[in-house]
Design a protein around this motif. Structure first.
Motif, mmCIF file in Angstrom:
data_model
loop_
_atom_site.group_PDB
_atom_site.id
_atom_site.type_symbol
_atom_site.label_atom_id
_atom_site.label_comp_id
_atom_site.label_asym_id
_atom_site.label_seq_id
_atom_site.Cartn_x
_atom_site.Cartn_y
_atom_site.Cartn_z
ATOM 1 N N UNK A 30 0.828 -1.201 0.000
ATOM 2 C CA UNK A 30 0.000 0.000 0.000
ATOM 3 C C UNK A 30 0.868 1.258 0.000
ATOM 4 N N UNK A 31 1.990 1.196 0.679
ATOM 5 C CA UNK A 31 2.909 2.334 0.684
ATOM 6 C C UNK A 31 3.611 2.446 -0.670
ATOM 7 N N UNK A 32 4.058 1.325 -1.191
ATOM 8 C CA UNK A 32 4.802 1.304 -2.454
ATOM 9 C C UNK A 32 3.929 1.668 -3.654
ATOM 10 N N UNK A 33 2.676 1.182 -3.646
ATOM 11 C CA UNK A 33 1.790 1.367 -4.801
ATOM 12 C C UNK A 33 0.537 2.153 -4.436
ATOM 13 N N UNK A 34 0.705 3.188 -3.672
ATOM 14 C CA UNK A 34 -0.417 3.985 -3.168
ATOM 15 C C UNK A 34 -1.378 4.426 -4.275
ATOM 16 N N UNK A 35 -0.847 4.742 -5.452
ATOM 17 C CA UNK A 35 -1.692 5.248 -6.532
ATOM 18 C C UNK A 35 -1.868 4.243 -7.673
ATOM 19 N N UNK A 36 -1.600 2.974 -7.380
ATOM 20 C CA UNK A 36 -1.710 1.941 -8.409
ATOM 21 C C UNK A 36 -2.352 0.685 -7.815
ATOM 22 N N UNK A 37 -3.690 0.659 -7.841
ATOM 23 C CA UNK A 37 -4.425 -0.465 -7.250
ATOM 24 C C UNK A 37 -4.085 -1.795 -7.907
ATOM 25 N N UNK A 38 -3.891 -1.774 -9.204
ATOM 26 C CA UNK A 38 -3.580 -3.026 -9.908
ATOM 27 C C UNK A 38 -2.238 -3.592 -9.430
ATOM 28 N N UNK A 39 -1.243 -2.737 -9.307
ATOM 29 C CA UNK A 39 0.072 -3.196 -8.828
ATOM 30 C C UNK A 39 -0.028 -3.674 -7.380
ATOM 31 N N UNK A 40 -0.817 -2.991 -6.566
ATOM 32 C CA UNK A 40 -1.034 -3.414 -5.179
ATOM 33 C C UNK A 40 -1.623 -4.826 -5.158
ATOM 34 N N UNK A 41 -2.675 -5.026 -5.924
ATOM 35 C CA UNK A 41 -3.341 -6.331 -5.965
ATOM 36 C C UNK A 41 -2.400 -7.405 -6.515
ATOM 37 N N UNK A 42 -1.719 -7.098 -7.599
ATOM 38 C CA UNK A 42 -0.788 -8.074 -8.186
ATOM 39 C C UNK A 42 0.339 -8.413 -7.218
ATOM 40 N N UNK A 43 0.752 -7.448 -6.419
ATOM 41 C CA UNK A 43 1.823 -7.676 -5.458
ATOM 42 C C UNK A 43 1.455 -8.678 -4.377
ATOM 43 N N UNK A 44 0.183 -8.822 -4.105
ATOM 44 C CA UNK A 44 -0.270 -9.764 -3.075
ATOM 45 C C UNK A 44 -0.390 -11.200 -3.591
ATOM 46 N N UNK A 45 -0.353 -11.379 -4.897
ATOM 47 C CA UNK A 45 -0.665 -12.668 -5.515
ATOM 48 C C UNK A 45 0.180 -13.817 -4.983
ATOM 49 N N UNK A 46 1.482 -13.643 -4.914
ATOM 50 C CA UNK A 46 2.355 -14.746 -4.476
ATOM 51 C C UNK A 46 2.028 -15.148 -3.046
#
Length: 174
Positions: free
Chosen positions: A147-163
């Motif tokens: 959330x800190x890293x991708x505050x303005x990019x919901x898709x990247x936030x969601x993709x980051x949680x995948x693993x």
């Protein structure tokens, strides 16, 4: 005049015990609308895990017996100003979206067959976290960092949680 698209920032907030009460309110409304067409209403997603920081959005699964009843559910919800958005690329999880404000906090509404992959994964993930506090702590660290890293990019936030999510599902479903 051109109006710029506003980006809704990713906001992960500390667990709020009111989320459980809000789920109950939304669930009651869903049962009023379609209780005769569904088997259950489940609270899934991060707001269903006591103590877990989350985006303040309630995720609900309306559980149906099979896809045979989906057209009736869609039609019923259309009468209450919901739009059907399809499965948005996730097997076994159909999305309904309210098109008017209904007095509830923000929520995501999914319709899932009882044996559908989307539903089974939602429940397995939720139940695993509910019984593994160390996994909750680890997931919270992942979510807060993303959330800190991708505050303005919901898709990247969601993709980051995948693993992380996949690793929990691998454990929960075996």
């Amino acid at each position: 005049m051109v109006i710029a698209n506003s980006v809704v920032p990713v906001e992960v907030v500390p667990y709020n015990p009111e989320w459980k009460a809000e789920f109950s309110r939304i669930k009651a409304r869903m049962l009023e609308i379609a209780g005769d067409l569904i088997l259950a209403v489940e609270h899934v997603g991060s707001t269903s895990i006591v103590g877990l920081s989350a985006k303040p959005i309630i995720d609900l699964d309306l559980v149906m017996e099979s896809y045979a009843v989906l057209p009736q559910i869609i039609e019923r919800f259309k009468q209450y100003s919901y739009e059907y958005l399809g499965n948005q690329g996730i097997e076994g999880r159909e999305v309904l979206n309210p098109t008017v404000k209904d007095g509830f906090m923000h929520y995501h509404l999914y319709v899932c067959p009882q044996d559908g992959k989307g539903y089974l994964e939602h429940i397995a993930f939720r139940d695993y976290l509910r019984s593994h506090p160390s996994a909750v702590e680890a997931y919270e660290r992942v979510k807060l960092s993303l959330a800190q890293q991708f505050r303005l990019d919901r898709e990247a936030y969601t993709n980051g949680k995948t693993a992380f999510v996949r690793s929990i599902l691998d454990q929960a479903m075996n």
